[in-house]
Motif scaffolding. Structure first.
Motif, PDB file in Angstrom:
ATOM      1  N   THR A  23      20.475  61.549  33.952  1.00 26.48           N
ATOM      2  CA  THR A  23      21.585  61.743  33.015  1.00 26.48           C
ATOM      3  C   THR A  23      22.905  61.915  33.742  1.00 26.48           C
ATOM      4  N   ILE A  24      22.918  62.713  34.790  1.00 31.10           N
ATOM      5  CA  ILE A  24      24.165  62.984  35.517  1.00 31.10           C
ATOM      6  C   ILE A  24      24.689  61.725  36.187  1.00 31.10           C
ATOM      7  N   LEU A  25      23.825  61.015  36.911  1.00 34.01           N
ATOM      8  CA  LEU A  25      24.269  59.847  37.673  1.00 34.01           C
ATOM      9  C   LEU A  25      24.761  58.734  36.757  1.00 34.01           C
ATOM     10  N   ASN A  26      24.067  58.494  35.658  1.00 38.69           N
ATOM     11  CA  ASN A  26      24.450  57.368  34.800  1.00 38.69           C
ATOM     12  C   ASN A  26      25.608  57.700  33.872  1.00 38.69           C
ATOM     13  N   SER A  27      25.746  58.963  33.491  1.00 43.66           N
ATOM     14  CA  SER A  27      26.916  59.323  32.693  1.00 43.66           C
ATOM     15  C   SER A  27      28.181  59.296  33.541  1.00 43.66           C
ATOM     16  N   LEU A  28      28.036  59.471  34.850  1.00 45.24           N
ATOM     17  CA  LEU A  28      29.189  59.453  35.763  1.00 45.24           C
ATOM     18  C   LEU A  28      29.320  58.128  36.507  1.00 45.24           C
ATOM     19  N   GLN A  29      28.702  57.078  36.001  1.00 45.25           N
ATOM     20  CA  GLN A  29      28.786  55.784  36.677  1.00 45.25           C
ATOM     21  C   GLN A  29      30.219  55.265  36.713  1.00 45.25           C
ATOM     22  N   GLY A  30      31.000  55.596  35.690  1.00 45.78           N
ATOM     23  CA  GLY A  30      32.410  55.197  35.694  1.00 45.78           C
ATOM     24  C   GLY A  30      33.185  55.860  36.817  1.00 45.78           C
ATOM     25  N   VAL A  31      32.838  57.105  37.134  1.00 42.34           N
ATOM     26  CA  VAL A  31      33.481  57.794  38.257  1.00 42.34           C
ATOM     27  C   VAL A  31      33.108  57.107  39.570  1.00 42.34           C
ATOM     28  N   SER A  32      31.845  56.691  39.681  1.00 42.67           N
ATOM     29  CA  SER A  32      31.414  55.976  40.888  1.00 42.67           C
ATOM     30  C   SER A  32      32.158  54.660  41.043  1.00 42.67           C
ATOM     31  N   MET A  33      32.379  53.965  39.936  1.00 44.15           N
ATOM     32  CA  MET A  33      33.139  52.719  40.006  1.00 44.15           C
ATOM     33  C   MET A  33      34.576  52.977  40.415  1.00 44.15           C
ATOM     34  N   PHE A  34      35.127  54.096  40.000  1.00 43.65           N
ATOM     35  CA  PHE A  34      36.482  54.443  40.420  1.00 43.65           C
ATOM     36  C   PHE A  34      36.543  54.670  41.931  1.00 43.65           C
ATOM     37  N   LEU A  35      35.562  55.379  42.483  1.00 41.06           N
ATOM     38  CA  LEU A  35      35.533  55.601  43.927  1.00 41.06           C
ATOM     39  C   LEU A  35      35.378  54.277  44.672  1.00 41.06           C
ATOM     40  N   TRP A  36      34.603  53.360  44.103  1.00 38.15           N
ATOM     41  CA  TRP A  36      34.456  52.047  44.735  1.00 38.15           C
ATOM     42  C   TRP A  36      35.772  51.273  44.683  1.00 38.15           C
ATOM     43  N   SER A  37      36.496  51.385  43.573  1.00 38.53           N
ATOM     44  CA  SER A  37      37.787  50.697  43.473  1.00 38.53           C
ATOM     45  C   SER A  37      38.783  51.259  44.490  1.00 38.53           C
ATOM     46  N   VAL A  38      38.726  52.566  44.748  1.00 39.32           N
ATOM     47  CA  VAL A  38      39.589  53.156  45.782  1.00 39.32           C
ATOM     48  C   VAL A  38      39.231  52.597  47.147  1.00 39.32           C
ATOM     49  N   ALA A  39      37.911  52.456  47.406  1.00 41.63           N
ATOM     50  CA  ALA A  39      37.484  51.879  48.684  1.00 41.63           C
ATOM     51  C   ALA A  39      37.942  50.432  48.816  1.00 41.63           C
ATOM     52  N   VAL A  40      37.882  49.680  47.716  1.00 41.73           N
ATOM     53  CA  VAL A  40      38.356  48.295  47.744  1.00 41.73           C
ATOM     54  C   VAL A  40      39.860  48.246  48.016  1.00 41.73           C
TER      55      VAL A  40
END
Length: 393
Positions: A348-365
Motif C-alpha cells: 500500500t505504501i509503495l504503490n500509493s507513493l508511486q507518484g512521489v517516486s516518479m517525481f524523484l526520477w524526474s529530478v534525476a533526469v
C-alpha cells in the motif's frame, strides 16, 4: 480446504455463548500449514450477504487437522489464507495511508509533468516523452481513485448513477493506461539495451501513443457497452458487519470477476513479468560492465573497495531502484499481501507513493540533462557510463 463447510444447527433460534465449546475437525495435508477457523456471519443490512468471522472460535492446528473450538452454532470452515482478513483498525489505517499517498502522488506527478514538459521543450528526447506519458497516466490513476472513493461516500445505498459509472470507467481506463505505458517503458528500455546507438523508428511516439492510450480506451469502451461499471460494495470486517462502496466494476454485473481477472490481474502480471525481465537485463549488463572494468583486479583488492567503487555501487543500486518504480514493478508486491499483514502495508505504501517516486526520477533526469549540457565532449568508448544513463537518453 476444498470448499468444505460444516453446519451445526439446533432449532430455529441462534445458539451462542455455550459454556462448553463444540469442536469441529477439518483434516488437511501437510502443505496447508496456515489456517484459521471461521463461521459465516450473515449481514444485517443485506439479505443473503455476509462474511467469514472468527468471533467465538479458537484454532488448534496439528500435523493433519485443524481443530475448531467455537462457543456457538453456525456454518463453520477453515480459511487457509487468514492474513487476508484485515480487521477494522488495520483497514482504517490502510485507508488513510492510501488517501494520503494518492494525494501526494497527484501533487508530485503534476510537478513531474511540468519538469518533463520543460525538458521536452528544451531538448526533445524520446525517453522523456515516454516518461511524460507514463506520468500523465499515473496522475489520472491517483486522481480517479480519489474521486471514486469520494463519490462512494456521497452515494446513497440504492444509487448507481451515471456519474458513478463514468468514474468507474475513468478509474479502469487509468489503471490500464498506467500498465500500458509501464510496458512501453520496458519496451523502450529493450531498444536501448539491444540497439544502443542509432535507434530510429518512424513516428515512434505516435505508435507508442496508439498502444498506450488506444488499448485502454478500446477496452473500457467495450466494458462500458456491456454495462460493467457501477457501484462496487466492499464488506468491512467489523462487529457491525458494515459495508463500504466505491465506483468501480458493479457488484451486480454477472461477469465482473472474469472481466476483473483479465484486465486487472492477468494483464498487469504480464506487464510485471516482462518489465522484470528488462530490469534483469539491466542488472546483468551493469554487472558485466563492472566486472569487465575490474576483472584484472585480485579478489583481495576487490574486497577492499575504495570510496569511488562504493559510489559507483550506490549509483547502480539507485538506478535499479529507480527503474523498478518507473517500470511499475512495485505492483508485483501484491503477492506479499497473501503472506502477511506487513506485506499489505508495504504494498500500500509503495504503490500509493508511486507518484512521489516518479517525481524523484524526474529530478534525476533533470540533473542528468544538465550534466549533458555542461559536457561538450562525450567519451562514447566508456560503455560503463553509457549503460547507467542510457535509459534517460
Amino acid at each position: 480446504m476444498g470448499g468444505s463447510v460444516l453446519a451445526v444447527r439446533a432449532g430455529v433460534s441462534h445458539v451462542k455463548d455455550l459454556p462448553q465449546p463444540i469442536k469441529l475437525i477439518f483434516k488437511h495435508d501437510k502443505t496447508m500449514q496456515n489456517g484459521i477457523c471461521v463461521f459465516w456471519q450473515e449481514s444485517l443490512h443485506m439479505v443473503g450477504k455476509g462474511r467469514w468471522s472468527t468471533g467465538g472460535c479458537e484454532t488448534n492446528n496439528t500435523d493433519t487437522e485443524f481443530i475448531c473450538s467455537c462457543n456457538h452454532l453456525s456454518f463453520f470452515a477453515v480459511l487457509v489464507n487468514p492474513v487476508l482478513s484485515v480487521d477494522k483498525s488495520n483497514a482504517v489505517a490502510l485507508s488513510y495511508i492510501t488517501y494520503i499517498g494518492s494525494t501526494l502522488s497527484v501533487f508530485f506527478t503534476i510537478i513531474s509533468l511540468i519538469i518533463y514538459i520543460c525538458l521536452q521543450c528544451r531538448r526533445p528526447e524520446k525517453a522523456i516523452g515516454v516518461h511524460m506519458q507514463l506520468t500523465g497516466a499515473l496522475l489520472c490513476l491517483h486522481l480517479s481513485f480519489l474521486l471514486c472513493c469520494l463519490s462512494g461516500w456521497l452515494l446513497k445505498d440504492n444509487e448507481d448513477s451515471l456519474v458513478c459509472r463514468g468514474l468507474g470507467l475513468f478509474l479502469h481506463w487509468s489503471l490500464l493506461a498506467t500498465f500500458s505505458w509501464a510496458a512501453l517503458e520496458g519496451f523502450h528500455l529493450y531498444l536501448l539495451l539491444v540497439k544502443v546507438f542509432n535507434i530510429y523508428v518512424r513516428r515512434y511516439m505516435l505508435k507508442l501513443s496508439l498502444v498506450g492510450w488506444g488499448l485502454p480506451t478500446l477496452t473500457v469502451v467495450v466494458c462500458g457497452i456491456l454495462g460493467v461499471y457501477g457501484k462496487y460494495i466492499v464488506n468491512v470486517r467489523d462487529d457491525n458487519n458494515s459495508t463500504s462502496q466505491i465506483c468501480w466494476m458493479s457488484s451486480q454485473f454477472p461477469q465482473r470477476v472474469l472481466v476483473s481477472y483479465i484486465t486487472t490481474v492477468a494483464f498487469p502480471c504480464l506487464v510485471i513479468l516482462y518489465n522484470s525481465c528488462m530490469l534483469g537485463m539491466v542488472v546483468f549488463r551493469i554487472w558485466g560492465l563492472r566486472r569487465g572494468c575490474c576483472g584484472t583486479e585480485s579478489t583481495s583488492s576487490w574486497k577492499k573497495m575504495n570510496k569511488e567503487k562504493m559510489t559507483r555501487l550506490w549509483k547502480d543500486c539507485t538506478t535499479v531502484l529507480g527503474l523498478s518504480c518507473v517500470l511499475s514493478l512495485t505492483w508485483g508486491l501484491l503477492s506479499t499481501t497473501y503472506i502477511s499483514l506487513p506485506g499489505i502495508y508495504v504494498f500500500t505504501i509503495l504503490n500509493s507513493l508511486q507518484g512521489v517516486s516518479m517525481f524523484l526520477w524526474s529530478v534525476a533526469v533533470t540533473r542528468k540533462s544538465r550534466s549533458d549540457n555542461d559536457s561538450s565532449i562525450r567519451d562514447h568508448s566508456s560503455s560503463q557510463k553509457m549503460m547507467t544513463t542510457s535509459f534517460n537518453n
